[in-house]
Design a protein around this motif. Structure first.
Motif, PDB file in Angstrom:
ATOM      1  N   UNK A 153      12.975  25.416 -50.372  1.00 42.88           N
ATOM      2  CA  UNK A 153      11.070  25.123 -50.576  1.00 42.88           C
ATOM      3  C   UNK A 153      10.838  26.918 -49.535  1.00 42.88           C
ATOM      4  N   UNK A 154      12.105  27.364 -48.837  1.00 42.27           N
ATOM      5  CA  UNK A 154      11.391  28.522 -48.160  1.00 42.27           C
ATOM      6  C   UNK A 154      11.509  29.532 -49.246  1.00 42.27           C
ATOM      7  N   UNK A 155      11.790  29.630 -50.535  1.00 44.72           N
ATOM      8  CA  UNK A 155      12.151  30.703 -51.342  1.00 44.72           C
ATOM      9  C   UNK A 155      11.540  30.194 -52.224  1.00 44.72           C
ATOM     10  N   UNK A 156      10.965  28.630 -52.437  1.00 41.37           N
ATOM     11  CA  UNK A 156       9.586  28.580 -53.007  1.00 41.37           C
ATOM     12  C   UNK A 156       8.058  28.833 -52.705  1.00 41.37           C
ATOM     13  N   UNK A 157       8.204  28.454 -50.717  1.00 46.02           N
ATOM     14  CA  UNK A 157       6.885  30.038 -50.441  1.00 46.02           C
ATOM     15  C   UNK A 157       6.801  31.103 -50.407  1.00 46.02           C
ATOM     16  N   UNK A 158       8.582  31.738 -51.020  1.00 46.34           N
ATOM     17  CA  UNK A 158       8.283  33.612 -51.080  1.00 46.34           C
ATOM     18  C   UNK A 158       8.171  34.099 -52.345  1.00 46.34           C
ATOM     19  N   UNK A 159       8.189  33.233 -52.803  1.00 44.70           N
ATOM     20  CA  UNK A 159       7.961  32.553 -54.343  1.00 44.70           C
ATOM     21  C   UNK A 159       6.362  32.936 -54.375  1.00 44.70           C
ATOM     22  N   UNK A 160       5.728  32.243 -53.892  1.00 43.58           N
ATOM     23  CA  UNK A 160       4.710  31.710 -54.195  1.00 43.58           C
ATOM     24  C   UNK A 160       3.257  32.950 -53.098  1.00 43.58           C
ATOM     25  N   UNK A 161       4.109  33.466 -52.235  1.00 36.60           N
ATOM     26  CA  UNK A 161       3.708  34.799 -51.595  1.00 36.60           C
ATOM     27  C   UNK A 161       4.015  35.592 -52.202  1.00 36.60           C
ATOM     28  N   UNK A 162       4.660  35.750 -53.426  1.00 35.67           N
ATOM     29  CA  UNK A 162       5.123  36.679 -54.516  1.00 35.67           C
ATOM     30  C   UNK A 162       5.917  38.027 -54.140  1.00 35.67           C
ATOM     31  N   UNK A 163       7.047  37.531 -53.307  1.00 39.41           N
ATOM     32  CA  UNK A 163       7.687  38.467 -52.010  1.00 39.41           C
ATOM     33  C   UNK A 163       8.815  37.835 -53.195  1.00 39.41           C
ATOM     34  N   UNK A 164       9.015  38.431 -54.174  1.00 36.00           N
ATOM     35  CA  UNK A 164      10.066  37.551 -55.418  1.00 36.00           C
ATOM     36  C   UNK A 164      11.343  37.922 -54.911  1.00 36.00           C
ATOM     37  N   UNK A 165      11.975  39.352 -53.453  1.00 35.39           N
ATOM     38  CA  UNK A 165      13.098  39.590 -53.421  1.00 35.39           C
ATOM     39  C   UNK A 165      13.843  38.784 -52.572  1.00 35.39           C
TER      40      UNK A 165
END
Lengths: 259, 449
Positions: free
Chosen positions: A182-194
């Motif tokens: 989910x941390x990955x999903x949160x960062x994806x949601x923030x558009x912080x893809x790297x």
């Protein structure tokens, strides 16, 4: 003598046409035989073609059946997988509830004979550095659900904080790997893809048997595509198709491979 | 729908123009003061005094407009259940109000903390309404607005003032929102039909959207409030249509179904860029998404069970839907690309028709649930606690919940005495009331912007 020579010439003269006739007849027989052979070959060829067509149709039919069976299998796998995850979640929840009850002192935890019993006061957490009692740690399910609720309403920073806190306090539950996912999903949601890619890399490295791996791989691929790294994304998709061919993630990976 | 705007569409267009004119309500120039305080919700509930609107001219039309504005503004503010109100009997005890110089001691004396003063005038068929909100203790102006527009519908001025007052709280007002729904009110014995209608949030001002005499169901607002996606049987097979309500245009078969494939239950993503829907084009009813123009269709679910009724999370990152993959219909959640499918509901043997709260303050999903044998009820699951609260109980069968845009209210349809009516409740399940949306069976509400 001269007569004999003339007779011989006469005989030869009459014998030559007869021989030619025989040759001709032989050739005719041969031609007829060849024609028969050709007709036979043509017939056999037609038969073979018909058989070939029949076999092709049969193979196509078998292929279709096989594909359908495969699809059914995938669909069943997906349903079974969802059910298994659901069952796993429920078991985890029961275990968490039992743990919470134990912490509350309502149920005595099994204790090995001879183990020294210690009393716990309150629900605060003692800071090992200062020895002070800090804020109580929420129950695992509460902490996890709250973090997810924050994710669902777009409070990604709060959600990351919640999932990180969950992993810190509960590093060995069935949901610890989920929290990392989910941390990955949160960062994806923030558009912080790297950063999302790194979060999912951590998931793969630290929790190599996580049931979130197929989904995490595909999501990592999507994040890589957002970063313009399609060739690396394809590697992730191929990995999922090869490693988890019947997973729902593999279906999405296939679509991503052949957009 | 015909390409030229029908009378209904023209009326809607006129209303839109009015709404735009009113929405441009300007701060009052005579005594402009910046809002100085926010109305803090929590702790002591602020007590409002909303005296009668004061007509600037004594003519009957202005007085009538003023009466409407007072009544509608009071109803709008009461609807949110955020404030207390000074009772009418105490309002009557206050000396006559001078709108330009209110005596705040009078209002303090009856316990008011917030004073809302409205004035109205009509000139050349144009209504002008002024609204001022004062903090009684300090006498400071919290809000000052002037609205003007065609005088034929004073209600919309009160709705606008109410929504502006709500900006002083942390919640968005819903007084100008509308609810779309399905009704059989225009069905005849010769021709059974269901059409789509729109009403204001308080049940007033009903307008018909579809006029094709077929069966049109399951309306879903676009986030910009300009379009309704819905399912229509006008081509026999159920397909998703798009009604551009202010243009009077209709886009058929938006999801480009072919052959006999069907499409159901459209739902716009929060940014309006995508539509999620259920389709059987793969041979089984599954969840699909497409761009809002129908291009780029993508299948999200593939189980052999029927997957239907998708709804979007407020961020658009996730989609909840109904699936019977584990036996009974239950709600599931997945990410918007079809990954990470999890089961959401466990209580109840039939859970369907999800509606994800659009509010940032509340993370919860409403749905239709059969908790016991018998009829259906409305339930809400809190995603933070996973607790389920029952919104309806003993009101007959209730279904198809939809959230108000601020997430503080729910609308749904309930059957009582063999008639279905749109019913409204707040998010805790309190203050239930049937909305007077007109005759017929009124079902499948969708609360729009």
């Amino acid at each position: 003598m001269r007569r004999i020579a003339l007779f011989a010439l006469f005989v030869m003269a009459t014998a030559l046409p007869a021989r030619a006739d025989k040759d001709c007849q032989r050739m005719q027989v041969q031609v007829t035989a060849l024609q028969g052979q050709i007709a036979d070959m043509q017939r056999r060829s037609a038969d073979s073609l018909t058989e070939l067509q029949r076999l092709t149709a049969l193979i196509a039919e078998q292929n279709a059946l096989l594909q359908r069976a495969l699809d059914d299998g995938r669909q069943q796998d997906e349903a079974i997988l969802t059910s298994m995850r659901d069952l796993g979640d429920r078991v985890s929840r029961v275990i968490e509830q039992l743990d919470a009850l134990r912490i509350a002192g309502n149920v005595a935890a099994p204790v090995a004979p001879g183990t020294a019993l210690t009393e716990t006061e309150g629900e605060g957490v003692i800071d090992p550095a200062t020895g002070e009692v800090g804020a109580p740690v929420p129950a695992p399910r509460e902490l996890y659900s709250q973090a997810y609720a924050d994710f669902a309403r777009g409070n990604y920073d709060l959600a990351i904080q919640g999932f990180t806190e969950y992993m810190t306090h509960y590093p060995d539950t069935d949901f610890t790997d989920n929290a990392q996912y989910w941390i990955g999903e949160c960062l994806y949601g923030k558009k912080q893809y790297a950063e999302a890619v790194e979060a999912w890399n951590t998931l793969f490295r630290v929790y190599p048997s996580s049931d979130k791996l197929p989904d995490g791989r595909v999501k990592k691929g999507m994040a890589l595509e957002r970063l313009g790294r399609r060739s690396q994304a394809l590697v992730e998709y191929r990995y999922v198709v090869d490693r988890y061919p019947t997973s729902p993630a593999a279906r999405i990976a296939r679509e991503r491979l052949n957009p | 729908m015909p390409s030229s705007a029908p009378p209904t569409a023209r009326a809607l267009l006129a209303l839109l123009v009015l709404a735009v004119a009113v929405a441009g309500g300007s701060p009052l120039g005579s005594a402009p003061q910046e809002p100085v305080e926010q109305i803090v919700i929590g702790g002591v509930t602020p007590r409002f005094a909303v005296p009668e609107c004061v007509p600037r001219t004594p003519d009957e039309r202005t007085q009538q407009a003023c009466r409407t504005i007072t009544q509608v503004l009071r109803n709008d503010l009461r609807f949110e259940r955020l404030f207390q109100f000074v009772p009418d009997s105490l309002l009557a005890a206050v000396p006559p109000l001078d709108p330009d110089n209110p005596v705040f001691e009078d209002w303090q004396g009856i316990g008011a903390r917030i004073l809302v003063i409205t004035r109205a005038s009509i000139a050349n068929d144009e209504l002008t309404v002024e609204a001022r909100v004062y903090f009684v203790d300090s006498g400071q102006t919290m809000l000052a607005r002037r609205y003007s527009g065609p005088a034929h519908n004073p209600r919309i001025f009160a709705h606008q003032a109410s929504d502006d007052i709500m900006t002083l709280t942390q919640y968005k007002g819903v007084a100008r929102t509308r609810i779309a729904f399905t009704s059989d009110r225009d069905s005849t014995a010769e021709k059974q039909s269901k059409e789509l209608y729109i009403v204001d949030y308080d049940g007033f001002n009903p307008r018909r959207v579809t006029v094709n005499g077929s069966v049109n169901i399951l309306p879903a607002w676009s986030p910009d409030g300009q379009s309704l996606a819905y399912v229509s049987y006008r081509r026999v097979t159920p397909l998703v249509f798009l009604a551009r309500i202010f243009e009077g245009k209709s886009v058929p078969n938006v999801t480009a179904e072919r052959g006999n494939s069907q499409a159901f239950a459209p739902a716009f993503s929060p940014d309006g860029q995508k539509i999620a829907y259920a389709s059987n084009r793969s041979g089984n009813m599954d969840i699909w998404v497409a761009n809002a123009d129908g291009s780029g269709t993508q299948q999200l679910t593939t189980t052999r069970a029927a997957d239907t009724a998708p709804c979007w999370s407020p961020t658009g990152q996730e989609i909840a839907f109904t699936s019977s993959r584990t036996g009974t219909p239950q709600l599931y959640i997945m990410s918007n690309d079809g990954l990470n499918v999890r089961r959401l509901t466990r209580v109840g043997n039939y859970n369907d028709a999800c509606a994800w709260s659009p509010a940032r303050q509340f993370s919860e999903v409403a749905y239709t649930s059969r908790l016991q044998s018998g009829g259906f009820d409305i339930a809400v699951i809190d995603l933070a606690t996973r607790q389920v609260r029952q919104i309806t109980r003993g009101r007959g069968s209730c279904e198809y919940p939809t959230w108000a845009p601020n997430g503080r209210h729910l609308a749904f349809s309930c059957e009582q005495r063999e008639t279905w009516a749109i019913t409204i409740a707040d998010r805790e399940g309190l203050s239930l009331k049937r909305l007077a949306t007109g005759p017929g069976n009124n079902v499948q509400p969708d609360w729009g912007p």
